[in-house]
Design an enzyme around this catalytic site. Structure first.
Site, PDB file in Angstrom:
ATOM      1  N   LYS A 181      41.886  48.394  23.868  1.00 18.50           N
ATOM      2  CA  LYS A 181      42.697  48.256  24.000  1.00 18.50           C
ATOM      3  C   LYS A 181      43.266  47.607  22.677  1.00 18.50           C
ATOM      4  CE  LYS A 181      46.767  46.525  27.299  1.00 18.50           C
ATOM      5  NZ  LYS A 181      47.005  45.606  28.290  1.00 18.50           N
ATOM      6  N   HIS A 226      46.962  37.120  36.010  1.00 16.84           N
ATOM      7  CA  HIS A 226      46.432  38.942  36.399  1.00 16.84           C
ATOM      8  C   HIS A 226      44.642  37.781  36.331  1.00 16.84           C
ATOM      9  CE1 HIS A 226      45.856  39.850  32.614  1.00 16.84           C
ATOM     10  NE2 HIS A 226      45.101  40.276  32.657  1.00 16.84           N
ATOM     11  N   ASP A 254      41.462  41.083  36.085  1.00 16.49           N
ATOM     12  CA  ASP A 254      41.077  42.256  35.009  1.00 16.49           C
ATOM     13  C   ASP A 254      40.384  42.976  36.487  1.00 16.49           C
ATOM     14  OD1 ASP A 254      42.210  42.103  32.696  1.00 16.49           O
ATOM     15  OD2 ASP A 254      40.553  41.550  31.950  1.00 16.49           O
ATOM     16  N   HIS A 273      43.957  34.656  34.445  1.00 14.01           N
ATOM     17  CA  HIS A 273      43.749  34.234  33.162  1.00 14.01           C
ATOM     18  C   HIS A 273      45.605  34.781  32.283  1.00 14.01           C
ATOM     19  CE1 HIS A 273      42.359  38.250  32.681  1.00 14.01           C
ATOM     20  NE2 HIS A 273      42.756  38.631  31.835  1.00 14.01           N
TER      21      HIS A 273
END
Length: 334
Positions: free
Chosen positions: A201, A220, A222, A276
């Site tokens: 990404k 959120h 991961d 994070h």
């Protein structure tokens, strides 16, 4: 969402703003200007030199205590990192119409392509972020039709960098397996071995008129096993720890490793997926290049049997990774 809104990028929007539109203003309890802990007492996430003896034990300790650490002397050549960053910057410098030709199509169910975070989250807020996202391994899952033809060298840069990520992931899995008292190959085997999925990404956070009020990415963890990220020099990543948000300080030549949900599940909670978020900057563009390392969708992931006992019962349900993804994305019970 109207047609014009669906096709407008944050990058394009940022050129015309003097103040932040209200849909980007986070609730007060989420605004980084009010919720970031600063000062001498702020702890720093561990920075681990992978070339020295004992680094594996430090990696395991950081995974337990932080869920995030930075690695140096990691074996990824600086030239490979620089070329990955060069082609990423060049892609986002292309005309908007050219980038739009690579737009993701959520209606098709495919997650790959160029997109923007202009879509609202569940509380109606937007985040200050555009991105480009595609699979780089294994070969059977790669669709080069999604990859941009320009800039020149994009494919070669991403393929070379992925080879280094595969090797580094193998090293990290070995250290993390040994840190749990397991065979060094336990984690790689549990997550699919050669079928591991690597997703590249590029995050693009343009200058923002009121960065203290918004976020580039909302808080959120991961979904991945690990996420390995290279940032540019603009500060932005923050970690939640002991009830506070702290900056994960930029360290030149370091790669940032996030422990993801799947390793937390596999370790039965011994290792922690890191909560994070990302802040943005008033004058400068921040960019980052995370690689998400995921199990194949059909693979069942659960706590390793040797980490489950009467004294330490299973804290997580075993399920296919694709089912886990569906639940998390749609905010359904796990």
């Amino acid at each position: 969402m109207g047609e014009a809104e669906a096709h407008q990028s944050v990058q394009a929007l940022a050129t015309s703003l003097c103040s932040l539109p209200p849909e980007f203003v986070r609730p007060e309890q989420e605004q980084p200007g009010a919720t970031t802990f600063h000062g001498a007492a702020a702890p720093d996430a561990p920075v681990i030199d992978m070339s020295v003896p004992g680094s594996g034990a430090r990696i395991a300790a950081a995974a337990r205590e932080w869920g995030l650490f930075q690695v140096v002397n990691h074996g990824v050549p600086p030239a490979a990192v620089a070329e990955l960053q060069r082609v990423g910057r060049a892609f986002f410098a292309l005309p908007q119409a050219e980038k739009q030709r690579h737009a993701m199509d959520p209606a098709s169910g495919k997650i790959e392509g160029y997109g923007t975070k202009l879509q609202r989250d569940l509380d109606g807020k937007k985040t200050w972020n555009d991105f480009f996202f595609h699979v780089v391994a294994p070969p059977a899952m790669v669709d080069h039709g999604i990859w941009p033809e320009r800039p020149e060298g994009y494919r070669e840069a991403n393929e070379e960098y992925c080879r280094h990520m595969q090797r580094l992931t193998s090293d990290l899995f070995e250290h993390l397996s040994l840190g749990l008292g397991l065979d060094k190959g336990a984690m790689a085997e549990a997550f699919g071995g050669d079928d591991l999925v690597f997703l590249q990404k590029i995050n693009f956070y343009p200058p923002c008129p009121q960065p203290e009020l918004t976020l580039g990415v909302a808080p959120h963890t991961d979904m991945s096993t690990v996420t390995i990220l290279v940032p540019n020099e603009v500060q932005g990543l923050q970690v939640f720890r002991d009830g506070h948000w702290y900056d994960a300080k930029y360290v030149p030549d370091a790669l940032i490793v996030h422990i993801g949900d799947q390793i937390e599940i596999f370790s039965n909670g011994e290792y922690k997926a890191v909560l994070h978020r990302t802040t943005v900057n008033k004058e400068k563009t921040r960019m980052s290049w995370p690689v998400f390392v995921e199990p194949p969708g059909e693979l069942v992931v659960g706590p390793h049997p040797k980490l489950v006992s009467d004294e330490s019962p299973a804290k997580y349900k075993a399920k296919k990774y694709k089912d886990y993804q569906h639940c998390k994305i749609n905010k359904l019970p796990m």
